[in-house]
Design a protein around this motif. Structure first.
Motif, short mmCIF file in Angstrom:
data_model
loop_
_atom_site.label_atom_id
_atom_site.label_comp_id
_atom_site.label_asym_id
_atom_site.label_seq_id
_atom_site.Cartn_x
_atom_site.Cartn_y
_atom_site.Cartn_z
N ILE A 26 0.87 -1.17 0.00
CA ILE A 26 0.00 0.00 0.00
C ILE A 26 0.91 1.22 0.00
CG2 ILE A 26 -0.15 0.12 2.53
CD1 ILE A 26 -3.08 1.01 2.21
N ASP A 27 0.48 2.31 -0.59
CA ASP A 27 1.30 3.52 -0.52
C ASP A 27 0.91 4.31 0.73
OD1 ASP A 27 -1.16 4.54 -1.63
OD2 ASP A 27 -0.06 6.26 -2.39
N VAL A 28 1.90 4.97 1.32
CA VAL A 28 1.68 5.71 2.55
C VAL A 28 1.27 7.13 2.19
CG1 VAL A 28 2.68 6.45 4.75
CG2 VAL A 28 3.40 4.29 3.72
N SER A 29 -0.04 7.33 2.10
CA SER A 29 -0.57 8.64 1.73
C SER A 29 -1.30 9.30 2.90
CB SER A 29 -1.52 8.51 0.54
OG SER A 29 -2.55 7.57 0.81
N ASP A 30 -2.01 8.52 3.70
CA ASP A 30 -2.80 9.07 4.81
C ASP A 30 -2.09 8.98 6.16
OD1 ASP A 30 -4.90 9.65 3.08
OD2 ASP A 30 -5.79 7.67 3.32
N GLY A 31 -0.89 8.43 6.17
CA GLY A 31 -0.14 8.22 7.41
C GLY A 31 0.13 6.73 7.59
N LEU A 32 1.30 6.41 8.13
CA LEU A 32 1.70 5.01 8.26
C LEU A 32 0.67 4.18 9.02
CD1 LEU A 32 3.89 2.81 7.89
CD2 LEU A 32 4.79 3.52 10.12
N LEU A 33 0.22 4.67 10.18
CA LEU A 33 -0.72 3.89 10.97
C LEU A 33 -2.04 3.68 10.24
CD1 LEU A 33 -0.26 5.14 14.64
CD2 LEU A 33 0.51 2.99 13.61
N ALA A 34 -2.55 4.73 9.62
CA ALA A 34 -3.82 4.60 8.90
C ALA A 34 -3.69 3.62 7.75
CB ALA A 34 -4.27 5.97 8.39
N ASP A 35 -2.62 3.72 6.97
CA ASP A 35 -2.48 2.85 5.79
C ASP A 35 -2.12 1.43 6.19
OD1 ASP A 35 -3.13 4.75 3.76
OD2 ASP A 35 -1.24 5.74 4.17
N LEU A 36 -1.34 1.27 7.26
CA LEU A 36 -1.10 -0.07 7.79
C LEU A 36 -2.41 -0.70 8.24
CD1 LEU A 36 0.66 -2.41 8.73
CD2 LEU A 36 1.22 -1.10 10.79
N GLY A 37 -3.28 0.09 8.85
CA GLY A 37 -4.59 -0.41 9.25
C GLY A 37 -5.40 -0.89 8.06
N HIS A 38 -5.36 -0.13 6.95
CA HIS A 38 -6.07 -0.55 5.75
C HIS A 38 -5.54 -1.89 5.24
CE1 HIS A 38 -7.90 3.28 5.88
NE2 HIS A 38 -6.97 3.96 5.25
N LEU A 39 -4.22 -2.03 5.23
CA LEU A 39 -3.60 -3.27 4.74
C LEU A 39 -3.98 -4.43 5.64
CD1 LEU A 39 -0.02 -3.66 3.35
CD2 LEU A 39 -0.87 -5.27 5.06
N CYS A 40 -3.91 -4.22 6.94
CA CYS A 40 -4.25 -5.30 7.88
C CYS A 40 -5.71 -5.74 7.73
CB CYS A 40 -3.97 -4.86 9.31
SG CYS A 40 -2.21 -4.75 9.73
N THR A 41 -6.59 -4.77 7.59
CA THR A 41 -8.01 -5.09 7.43
C THR A 41 -8.23 -5.91 6.17
OG1 THR A 41 -8.72 -3.11 8.62
CG2 THR A 41 -10.31 -4.11 7.12
N ALA A 42 -7.61 -5.50 5.06
CA ALA A 42 -7.79 -6.22 3.80
C ALA A 42 -7.24 -7.64 3.87
CB ALA A 42 -7.12 -5.45 2.67
N SER A 43 -6.15 -7.82 4.63
CA SER A 43 -5.51 -9.13 4.73
C SER A 43 -6.05 -9.99 5.86
CB SER A 43 -3.99 -8.97 4.91
OG SER A 43 -3.39 -8.42 3.76
N GLY A 44 -6.84 -9.40 6.77
CA GLY A 44 -7.35 -10.15 7.90
C GLY A 44 -6.27 -10.49 8.90
N VAL A 45 -5.31 -9.57 9.10
CA VAL A 45 -4.20 -9.82 10.02
C VAL A 45 -4.02 -8.61 10.93
CG1 VAL A 45 -2.99 -11.32 8.39
CG2 VAL A 45 -2.53 -8.85 8.36
N GLY A 46 -3.04 -8.68 11.82
CA GLY A 46 -2.64 -7.55 12.64
C GLY A 46 -1.19 -7.24 12.38
N ALA A 47 -0.63 -6.34 13.19
CA ALA A 47 0.77 -5.96 12.99
C ALA A 47 1.40 -5.57 14.32
CB ALA A 47 0.88 -4.79 12.02
#
Length: 317
Positions: A207-228
């Motif tokens: 994912i590209d970091v456009s909205d902030g690392l935490l926000a975009d990491l959250g999007h990636l985790c939600t799509a993948s069904g994982v945490g970080a």
């Protein structure tokens, strides 16, 4: 005063006849006709940049042109797609030809650097805004998505973080020297297209970091069904960020500031060093900043606060 058609013909039509590679019919007709490469899948994304929401209305016009295209190309980079074409709509309060000429120079310069053909668009009257649609190609089955992360994989980010937020802070403090490193990161972000191609067969999600690392990491985790499990002390901070903002604010900018347009990826441990080697050839670092976890949510020594930029949240960018 020039009409919108004159502005398009004079400043926004591409130089090559026909509009560039793969453009059978470009600017000047009702539609563009494009010729995708056989066997490829099209990757398409659209972004709207609004004055004093996504960029300062008083920013240099060439920087506004560059930035409007760059933020859209960043989405193609995150998918591992090769950029091919773009469409652009420009809304102006008035037909200021000098401004349009500078805007077009910034836009066309990035088109040339990225190998993108401007295939069409529109000019209209209203509050200053730029809409850009980008189109790229990726081999079938090789597109990077947000949904491929697996528990145990490494979280890594290209380049450095916090520069976008740091540059915005510099602008808001009255800095207008566009050679200032942080201000340049904000006004003229560099889409990581080469990195996206290099990581395409090594990363499992991106994912590209456009909205902030935490926000975009959250999007990636939600799509993948994982945490970080994030390691904030490992975050690569933009040069000069801590000096400009102080250590605490620099970390906040890296975690939540947005406008960095780096790539956040997950990849198996065995792929980390090969990925670093590929990016080194691009002159770019790849830094491990945590791990993908099975349990949902993001853990680590993360300061309290909003996750990142959201439209309609009531925040001011």
């Amino acid at each position: 005063m020039s009409s919108e058609f004159e502005l398009i013909a004079r400043y926004l039509a591409p130089a090559p006849a026909g509009g560039g590679a793969g453009v059978s019919l470009g600017v000047g007709d009702d539609c563009a006709l494009l010729a995708p490469t056989p066997g490829m899948r099209l990757a398409v994304s659209v972004d709207t940049s609004v004055a004093d929401v996504h960029f300062p209305a008083g920013a240099p016009a060439d920087a506004i042109g560059h930035r409007a295209l760059a933020v859209s190309l960043s989405d193609l980079a995150a998918m591992g797609a090769r950029a091919r074409w773009c469409l652009m709509s420009l809304t102006l309060l008035e037909a200021d030809e000098a401004w349009v000429a500078d805007f077009a120079a910034g836009f066309h310069a990035l088109c040339a650097a990225a190998g993108v053909a401007l295939a069409g668009g529109d000019v209209t009257r209203g509050e200053l805004a730029v809409g850009v649609t980008v189109m790229g190609e990726v081999p079938e089955g090789l597109a990077l998505t947000r949904a491929g992360a697996r528990p145990g994989e490494v979280l890594a980010v290209t380049g450095a973080l916090g520069g976008g937020a740091g540059g915005l802070a510099r602008w808001q403090a009255g800095e207008r020297d566009c050679d200032d490193a942080l201000l340049r990161r904000y006004l003229r972000p560099e889409p990581r297209l080469g990195a996206g191609l290099a990581l395409r067969e090594l990363a499992s999600a991106a994912i590209d970091v456009s909205d902030g690392l935490l926000a975009d990491l959250g999007h990636l985790c939600t799509a993948s069904g994982v945490g970080a499990a994030l390691t904030p002390e490992a975050l690569p901070l933009a040069e000069g960020l801590a000096t400009a903002l102080g250590d605490d604010e620099a970390l906040h900018a890296a975690l939540r500031g947005g406008d960095d347009y780096e790539l956040l990826v997950t990849l198996p441990e065995a792929h980390l060093e090969p990925a670093r080697a590929r990016l080194a050839a691009e002159g770019l670092a790849l830094t491990a900043i945590g791990r993908v976890s099975e349990a949902p949510g993001i853990t680590g020594a993360v300061p309290d606060g909003a996750a990142g930029w959201q439209h309609f949240s009531g925040d001011t960018p």
